[in-house]
Design an enzyme around this catalytic site. Structure first.
Site, mmCIF file in Angstrom:
data_model
loop_
_atom_site.group_PDB
_atom_site.id
_atom_site.type_symbol
_atom_site.label_atom_id
_atom_site.label_comp_id
_atom_site.label_asym_id
_atom_site.label_seq_id
_atom_site.Cartn_x
_atom_site.Cartn_y
_atom_site.Cartn_z
ATOM 1 N N LYS A 14 34.647 38.809 40.018
ATOM 2 C CA LYS A 14 33.196 38.644 40.163
ATOM 3 C C LYS A 14 32.496 39.970 39.891
ATOM 4 O O LYS A 14 31.515 40.029 39.147
ATOM 5 C CB LYS A 14 32.854 38.135 41.572
ATOM 6 C CG LYS A 14 33.158 36.663 41.744
ATOM 7 C CD LYS A 14 33.109 36.217 43.190
ATOM 8 C CE LYS A 14 33.590 34.769 43.292
ATOM 9 N NZ LYS A 14 33.843 34.300 44.651
ATOM 10 N N GLN A 51 32.960 36.040 50.725
ATOM 11 C CA GLN A 51 34.144 35.340 50.215
ATOM 12 C C GLN A 51 34.850 34.590 51.344
ATOM 13 O O GLN A 51 35.165 35.157 52.386
ATOM 14 C CB GLN A 51 35.099 36.368 49.571
ATOM 15 C CG GLN A 51 36.293 35.762 48.887
ATOM 16 C CD GLN A 51 35.926 34.962 47.637
ATOM 17 O OE1 GLN A 51 35.138 35.389 46.807
ATOM 18 N NE2 GLN A 51 36.483 33.768 47.522
ATOM 19 N N ASP A 53 25.746 31.139 46.507
ATOM 20 C CA ASP A 53 26.789 30.106 46.583
ATOM 21 C C ASP A 53 26.160 28.724 46.791
ATOM 22 O O ASP A 53 26.824 27.709 46.603
ATOM 23 C CB ASP A 53 27.716 30.388 47.774
ATOM 24 C CG ASP A 53 29.062 30.930 47.328
ATOM 25 O OD1 ASP A 53 29.408 30.770 46.141
ATOM 26 O OD2 ASP A 53 29.774 31.499 48.183
#
Ligand code: NAP
Length: 300
Positions: free
Chosen positions: A58, A102, A125
């Site tokens: 990422k 995460q 997200d």
């Protein structure tokens, strides 16, 4: 390139994601003169090896697109209060437009409390309940990356989705439910199937669009696919091989489904590469909205 990948029936997610990253990089370059550099903060707690790889990828792709990457690596012993304090700090930081914590998190931290603490307008997200609500009410929010990536692949192949019969196999909050909402938003007639669905094969056979997100290796058989149906395989399952190395397969029995399908995503190389590209797209969108700028062309 293999024969299968060069076949137009195969949806090449890797190539599509590359194209999307190109459009993101161009949009970011155009924002520079306006004094805006989109920034993505990724928080990793602990040393889960798979998470470390995701976070590295990422960060690398964020920088490659010309954006700012903020990496926060915290020890596995981090308390929930410490993590929430970092999230509050990132919420308040005007150079951070997207925040991703995460998952999975260590056992002492409740993931829902952390997701709830992220500013919904920085929740790239799309997991915050406010964004789930915005999606289901047709509002302007941030949409979970994997289902949005699937929709992009579908729209690239099928120009008019209105009235199409779609089935989503799986009803998780991160894939199945938002996927169904997105398809509904495109005026598809949507069936959501799950582990209690009766006659799954029959339900699938009626669908012109099949999205498989169950996490069951090759569960969807060839004769479940109507002739010409568009098949999107979200599943990532590792299965054993005689050499002991194992291999990745999807939720769809690809070789069986391929002759029936009008178009189909492979695993790997289908949906998988889209997820990070859409995360970067969401960060640019969040940055533009924070500054009252329109979403750049090619990203909306
Ligand atoms: P999940 O939270 O485990 O949800 C699985 C869903 O499938 C549940 O709704 C479950 O039904 C349903 N299901 C399980 N067995 C079934 C069966 N035999 N028949 C019908 N439905 C069944 O999984 P997820 O997080 O949504 O992920 C799904 C898959 O996508 C996994 O393989 C995951 O690795 C993959 N994935 C890929 C990406 C990517 O970037 N490509 C991103 C996210 C996930 P119930 O609700 O009734 O239990």
């Amino acid at each position: 390139m293999t024969d299968l990948q060069s076949n137009a029936k195969i949806i090449d997610g890797k190539a599509f994601a590359e194209g999307l990253r190109g459009r993101i990089a161009k949009a970011v370059a155009d924002l520079g003169p306006k004094g805006l550099v989109p920034g993505l903060a990724v928080v990793l707690v602990g040393e889960n090896p798979a998470s470390q790889v995701y976070v590295r990828n990422k960060a690398k792709q964020t920088v490659e697109c010309g954006m700012k990457s903020f990496e926060h690596k915290l020890p596995a012993t981090t308390s929930q209060a410490e993590l929430l304090a970092l999230v509050a700090q990132l919420n308040a930081d005007p150079t951070v437009h997207g925040i991703l914590v995460q998952l999975p998190l260590p056992a002492q931290i409740d993931p829902q409390s952390v997701i709830d603490a992220i500013d919904p307008d920085k929740d790239v997200d799309g997991f915050h309940v406010v964004n789930a609500g915005r999606l289901s009410t047709g509002g302007k929010g941030l949409v979970p990356c994997t289902p949005l990536g699937c929709l992009m692949l579908i729209k690239d192949r099928m120009k008019d989705l209105a009235g199409k019969r779609a089935i989503v196999l799986g009803r998780s909050n991160i894939v199945g439910k938002p996927m169904a909402q997105l398809l509904l938003g495109e005026s598809c007639t949507v069936t959501i199937a799950h582990s209690k669905t009766r006659d799954l094969a029959g339900e699938c056979r009626r669908a012109e669009i099949v999205i498989a997100a169950v996490g069951r290796a090759e569960m969807v058989k060839g004769d479940w696919i109507a002739p010409g149906a568009l098949v999107i395989d979200v599943g990532i399952n590792r299965v054993p091989t005689p050499d002991g190395k194992g291999k990745l397969v999807g939720d769809v029995a690809f070789a069986e489904a391929y002759p029936h399908a009008g178009a189909i995503t492979p695993v790997p190389g289908g949906v998988g590469p889209m997820t990070i590209a859409v995360l970067l797209r969401n960060t640019v969108v969040a940055a533009c909205r924070a500054r009252g700028l329109p979403v750049p062309a090619g990203l909306d």
